[in-house]
Design a protein around this motif. Structure first.
Motif, PDB file in Angstrom:
ATOM      1  N   PRO A 298     -14.159 -41.524  13.583  1.00  0.00           N
ATOM      2  CA  PRO A 298     -15.486 -41.436  13.183  1.00  0.00           C
ATOM      3  C   PRO A 298     -16.028 -40.187  12.973  1.00  0.00           C
ATOM      4  O   PRO A 298     -17.075 -39.797  12.627  1.00  0.00           O
ATOM      5  CB  PRO A 298     -16.198 -42.104  14.472  1.00  0.00           C
ATOM      6  N   ARG A 299     -15.131 -38.854  13.487  1.00  0.00           N
ATOM      7  CA  ARG A 299     -15.405 -37.662  13.190  1.00  0.00           C
ATOM      8  C   ARG A 299     -15.490 -37.190  11.941  1.00  0.00           C
ATOM      9  O   ARG A 299     -15.875 -36.274  11.453  1.00  0.00           O
ATOM     10  CB  ARG A 299     -14.678 -36.912  14.415  1.00  0.00           C
ATOM     11  N   LEU A 300     -14.580 -37.862  11.077  1.00  0.00           N
ATOM     12  CA  LEU A 300     -14.427 -37.219   9.902  1.00  0.00           C
ATOM     13  C   LEU A 300     -15.338 -37.012   8.873  1.00  0.00           C
ATOM     14  O   LEU A 300     -15.573 -35.950   8.524  1.00  0.00           O
ATOM     15  CB  LEU A 300     -13.494 -38.289   9.006  1.00  0.00           C
ATOM     16  N   PRO A 301     -16.618 -38.113   8.673  1.00  0.00           N
ATOM     17  CA  PRO A 301     -17.605 -37.914   7.706  1.00  0.00           C
ATOM     18  C   PRO A 301     -18.461 -36.390   8.518  1.00  0.00           C
ATOM     19  O   PRO A 301     -19.533 -36.167   7.830  1.00  0.00           O
ATOM     20  CB  PRO A 301     -18.597 -39.021   7.660  1.00  0.00           C
ATOM     21  N   LEU A 302     -18.244 -36.088   9.797  1.00  0.00           N
ATOM     22  CA  LEU A 302     -19.299 -35.314  10.341  1.00  0.00           C
ATOM     23  C   LEU A 302     -18.313 -33.820  10.354  1.00  0.00           C
ATOM     24  O   LEU A 302     -19.254 -32.992  10.385  1.00  0.00           O
ATOM     25  CB  LEU A 302     -19.258 -35.590  11.751  1.00  0.00           C
ATOM     26  N   ILE A 303     -17.314 -33.543   9.883  1.00  0.00           N
ATOM     27  CA  ILE A 303     -16.542 -32.642   9.966  1.00  0.00           C
ATOM     28  C   ILE A 303     -16.166 -32.077   8.737  1.00  0.00           C
ATOM     29  O   ILE A 303     -15.776 -30.892   8.293  1.00  0.00           O
ATOM     30  CB  ILE A 303     -15.477 -32.638  10.780  1.00  0.00           C
ATOM     31  N   ALA A 304     -16.064 -33.024   7.820  1.00  0.00           N
ATOM     32  CA  ALA A 304     -15.517 -32.742   6.195  1.00  0.00           C
ATOM     33  C   ALA A 304     -16.549 -33.314   5.249  1.00  0.00           C
ATOM     34  O   ALA A 304     -17.324 -34.190   5.504  1.00  0.00           O
ATOM     35  CB  ALA A 304     -14.372 -33.529   6.048  1.00  0.00           C
ATOM     36  N   SER A 388     -14.863 -38.425  25.374  1.00  0.00           N
ATOM     37  CA  SER A 388     -15.430 -37.088  25.181  1.00  0.00           C
ATOM     38  C   SER A 388     -14.863 -36.294  23.781  1.00  0.00           C
ATOM     39  O   SER A 388     -15.731 -35.499  23.485  1.00  0.00           O
ATOM     40  CB  SER A 388     -14.806 -36.381  26.706  1.00  0.00           C
ATOM     41  N   ALA A 389     -13.565 -36.334  23.601  1.00  0.00           N
ATOM     42  CA  ALA A 389     -13.003 -35.610  22.355  1.00  0.00           C
ATOM     43  C   ALA A 389     -14.094 -36.202  20.925  1.00  0.00           C
ATOM     44  O   ALA A 389     -14.196 -35.355  20.263  1.00  0.00           O
ATOM     45  CB  ALA A 389     -11.590 -35.919  22.158  1.00  0.00           C
ATOM     46  N   LEU A 390     -14.274 -37.508  20.949  1.00  0.00           N
ATOM     47  CA  LEU A 390     -14.881 -38.096  20.030  1.00  0.00           C
ATOM     48  C   LEU A 390     -16.472 -37.406  19.864  1.00  0.00           C
ATOM     49  O   LEU A 390     -16.877 -37.395  18.846  1.00  0.00           O
ATOM     50  CB  LEU A 390     -14.956 -39.572  20.092  1.00  0.00           C
ATOM     51  N   LYS A 398     -23.670 -37.428  16.454  1.00  0.00           N
ATOM     52  CA  LYS A 398     -22.469 -37.722  17.094  1.00  0.00           C
ATOM     53  C   LYS A 398     -21.887 -39.151  16.568  1.00  0.00           C
ATOM     54  O   LYS A 398     -22.851 -40.022  16.146  1.00  0.00           O
ATOM     55  CB  LYS A 398     -22.609 -37.702  18.688  1.00  0.00           C
ATOM     56  N   PRO A 399     -20.808 -39.508  16.977  1.00  0.00           N
ATOM     57  CA  PRO A 399     -20.313 -40.898  16.579  1.00  0.00           C
ATOM     58  C   PRO A 399     -21.035 -41.809  17.187  1.00  0.00           C
ATOM     59  O   PRO A 399     -21.409 -41.618  18.587  1.00  0.00           O
ATOM     60  CB  PRO A 399     -18.751 -41.001  16.807  1.00  0.00           C
ATOM     61  N   SER A 400     -21.284 -42.947  16.603  1.00  0.00           N
ATOM     62  CA  SER A 400     -21.928 -44.262  17.331  1.00  0.00           C
ATOM     63  C   SER A 400     -21.070 -44.751  18.345  1.00  0.00           C
ATOM     64  O   SER A 400     -19.945 -44.692  18.345  1.00  0.00           O
ATOM     65  CB  SER A 400     -22.403 -45.202  16.360  1.00  0.00           C
ATOM     66  N   TYR A 431      -4.727 -32.502  19.223  1.00  0.00           N
ATOM     67  CA  TYR A 431      -4.583 -32.011  17.750  1.00  0.00           C
ATOM     68  C   TYR A 431      -5.781 -32.149  17.219  1.00  0.00           C
ATOM     69  O   TYR A 431      -6.440 -31.320  16.475  1.00  0.00           O
ATOM     70  CB  TYR A 431      -3.310 -32.811  17.280  1.00  0.00           C
ATOM     71  N   LEU A 432      -6.296 -33.608  17.134  1.00  0.00           N
ATOM     72  CA  LEU A 432      -7.491 -33.512  16.667  1.00  0.00           C
ATOM     73  C   LEU A 432      -8.778 -32.965  17.091  1.00  0.00           C
ATOM     74  O   LEU A 432      -9.744 -32.482  16.394  1.00  0.00           O
ATOM     75  CB  LEU A 432      -7.985 -35.176  16.625  1.00  0.00           C
ATOM     76  N   LEU A 433      -8.777 -33.122  18.518  1.00  0.00           N
ATOM     77  CA  LEU A 433      -9.804 -32.134  19.233  1.00  0.00           C
ATOM     78  C   LEU A 433      -9.925 -30.811  18.830  1.00  0.00           C
ATOM     79  O   LEU A 433     -10.958 -30.314  18.475  1.00  0.00           O
ATOM     80  CB  LEU A 433      -9.700 -32.254  20.551  1.00  0.00           C
ATOM     81  N   ASN A 434      -8.788 -30.215  18.801  1.00  0.00           N
ATOM     82  CA  ASN A 434      -8.540 -28.610  18.305  1.00  0.00           C
ATOM     83  C   ASN A 434      -9.044 -28.351  16.838  1.00  0.00           C
ATOM     84  O   ASN A 434      -9.629 -27.234  16.597  1.00  0.00           O
ATOM     85  CB  ASN A 434      -7.189 -28.072  18.709  1.00  0.00           C
ATOM     86  N   ALA A 435      -8.935 -29.452  16.149  1.00  0.00           N
ATOM     87  CA  ALA A 435      -9.259 -29.483  14.773  1.00  0.00           C
ATOM     88  C   ALA A 435     -10.866 -29.297  14.645  1.00  0.00           C
ATOM     89  O   ALA A 435     -11.250 -28.273  13.997  1.00  0.00           O
ATOM     90  CB  ALA A 435      -8.568 -30.502  13.796  1.00  0.00           C
ATOM     91  N   VAL A 436     -11.543 -30.118  15.280  1.00  0.00           N
ATOM     92  CA  VAL A 436     -12.834 -30.347  15.138  1.00  0.00           C
ATOM     93  C   VAL A 436     -13.670 -29.072  15.880  1.00  0.00           C
ATOM     94  O   VAL A 436     -14.822 -29.034  15.743  1.00  0.00           O
ATOM     95  CB  VAL A 436     -13.154 -31.744  15.604  1.00  0.00           C
TER      96      VAL A 436
END
Length: 506
Positions: A298-304, A388-390, A398-400, A431-436
């Motif tokens: 769910p982070r994809l539309p928030l970071i990209a 927490s990462a999400l 934030k993601p719902s 890996y995903l956490l460090n990306a966002v």
């Protein structure tokens, strides 16, 4: 915040120089002979992040190499983004080395020397020791053996050619420094509230931060020295880790000017004139975007977003690493405007610069439990770290709860599976956490240590590694002309190549 405190501190120094005697009148007020410890502490934190020169630590090392090496980011610009092609871009691979030693490390070492001379400044000394650990840890993880015990002391003892310490010895001392600095905090001594952009002088949070950093460094050693890793990880967890995302180890910025702005934001966004997210300088990598889509992240539309700001999930596309302007023409789409890049919320100048998060601490703690370094329910700790990462995204949105539940159900912890499967789950989340959080340097280090997620290397024509993802960065070419000790380091560590592994990378 940074700007206001810097100005106040500087004015204080100038006024303190003004007296009625003749000698003071003839003293240049623009060249103070002494700088307050508070000012040096604030400066050290800003320089640690790289806000004084965002090009070096942020753009060149963090984005140009680290994030591209692990395929979180990608670029068609082979002249700058060597990490996407496994090629040498001298001004990029050497940037952290060339920037940190004359700036942040020099100030950290100087501050430790000055503040430790007076017991009332013990809290500033402890903070400075921890900052130095944070700086050197990134440095040694990138290059391996580096100047450490003698670094930053040119002014203090005229040591202008410090020896290169072995990474094994550096790690041992970094861990010891965290333990000693954390134990030395004293609530009865002076507390630099306004000059501390991390915790505003909250000593309890600093102690937990020292333990949390200790856990990260300890877990880096699981393959090269399991006994050492276990001892320090157990000590870190027993001492108490940061307790929530509100205690992330992060430097807070107000975004008023470059020096008071998140350096990653300054490079990505329009304010700093680089604006690489909009001018198609860098895109999110295909590996990252495909992974987030497959995992229903769910982070994809928030970071990209695409260049026009469209953040529709279905339209997001990651740029394959190793793509230059010629091969781009063979891809679909062939227009860089249609590839995903960091969304606007990712590069607000007032965003905190994040070094380590509560989410990372929990995920590493889950690994420590699985390896027998600590007790507890790894699956429960993992779940907390995952949620927490999400939620660890820039911006107010934030993601719902529903999206988080869907993600957790689709990406469950393999509690009954093999250790490798568990490590894959943990380090994929990291890996995903460090990306966002735009922490490419840590993503690269964690990938080298764990091997997860599994990445497919590129084999760009003319690359320097025969299609192998680099394991370290080469030393600064300028070092060979000023410090002959670099040659001894190479003789001991191995050839000065991208493929030579650092000590803990087994």
């Amino acid at each position: 915040m940074v700007r206001k405190i810097s100005i106040i501190a500087f004015i204080t120094v100038l006024f303190a120089s003004c007296t009625k005697d003749f000698q003071s009148i003839n003293t240049n007020p623009n060249v103070p002979t002494a700088v307050p410890n508070d000012y040096l502490l604030a400066t050290s934190q800003v320089q640690l992040a790289g806000a004084h020169n965002p090009d070096s630590k942020s753009w060149r090392n963090n984005f140009g190499y680290s994030a591209c090496l692990v395929q979180q980011m990608s670029s068609t610009d082979i002249s700058f983004y060597g990490g996407s092609f496994y090629t040498s871009t001298q001004n990029s691979f050497s940037a952290y080395f060339e920037d940190a030693y004359p700036n942040s490390i020099k100030n950290e070492v100087n501050l430790i020397s000055l503040s430790s001379a007076d017991a009332k400044f013990v809290n500033i000394t402890s903070m400075a020791r921890i900052l130095k650990v944070m700086d050197i840890a990134v440095m040694t993880d990138m290059y391996g053996d580096v100047p450490y015990s003698g670094a930053g002391k040119g002014y203090l003892d005229a040591n202008f050619t410090p020896a290169y310490d072995a990474q094994k010895d550096i790690y041992s001392d970094l861990l010891s420094e965290l333990e000693k600095a954390g134990a030395a905090f004293d609530a009865t001594a002076y507390i630099p509230v306004k000059a501390d952009y991390i915790y505003s002088g909250d000593l309890a949070k600093w102690k937990r931060a020292a333990n949390t950093l200790m856990l990260r460094l300890a877990m880096r050693l699981v393959k090269v020295d399991p006994a050492m890793a276990q001892a320090w990880a157990a000590k870190a967890i027993a001492g108490g880790l940061i307790t929530s995302s509100a205690e992330n180890i992060a430097i807070k910025f107000d975004g008023v000017a470059q020096i008071s702005s998140n350096p990653n934001s300054w490079i990505l966004g329009p304010t700093g004139s680089r604006n690489i997210a909009a001018i198609n300088g860098v895109s999110w990598g295909k590996t990252l975007i495909d992974m987030m889509k497959n995992r229903q992240d769910p982070r994809l539309p928030l970071i990209a977003a695409l260049k026009n700001g469209d953040n529709t999930v279905a339209k997001q596309a990651g740029l394959p690493n190793g793509t230059n302007t010629n091969t781009l023409a063979t891809l679909t789409p062939s227009n860089l405007d249609l590839y995903s890049r960091p969304a606007a919320a990712m590069y607000q100048n007032s965003n905190p610069w994040i070094y380590m998060t509560y989410a990372e601490a929990r995920l590493l703690q889950a690994e420590a439990i699985e390896r027998g370094y600590a007790t507890g329910a790894a699956a429960t700790v993992f779940a907390d770290g995952q949620v927490s990462a999400l939620n660890q995204v820039y911006g107010a949105v934030k993601p719902s709860a529903g999206d988080i539940a869907t993600y957790a159900a689709a990406n469950t912890y393999p509690a009954l599976s093999t250790l490798d499967a568990k490590m894959n789950a943990i380090h994929t989340e990291l890996y995903l956490l460090n990306a966002v959080t735009l922490n490419g340097a840590e993503a690269w280090s964690d990938w080298r240590r764990s091997g997860y997620p599994v990445l497919t290397p590129v084999n760009f024509v003319g690359n320097e590694t025969n299609g192998v993802i680099p394991r370290r960065l080469k030393y600064s070419p300028g070092e060979f002309g000023v410090n002959p000790n670099v040659n001894a380091a190479i003789a001991k560590q191995g050839a000065d190549l991208f493929t030579t592994r650092v000590w803990w990378d087994k």
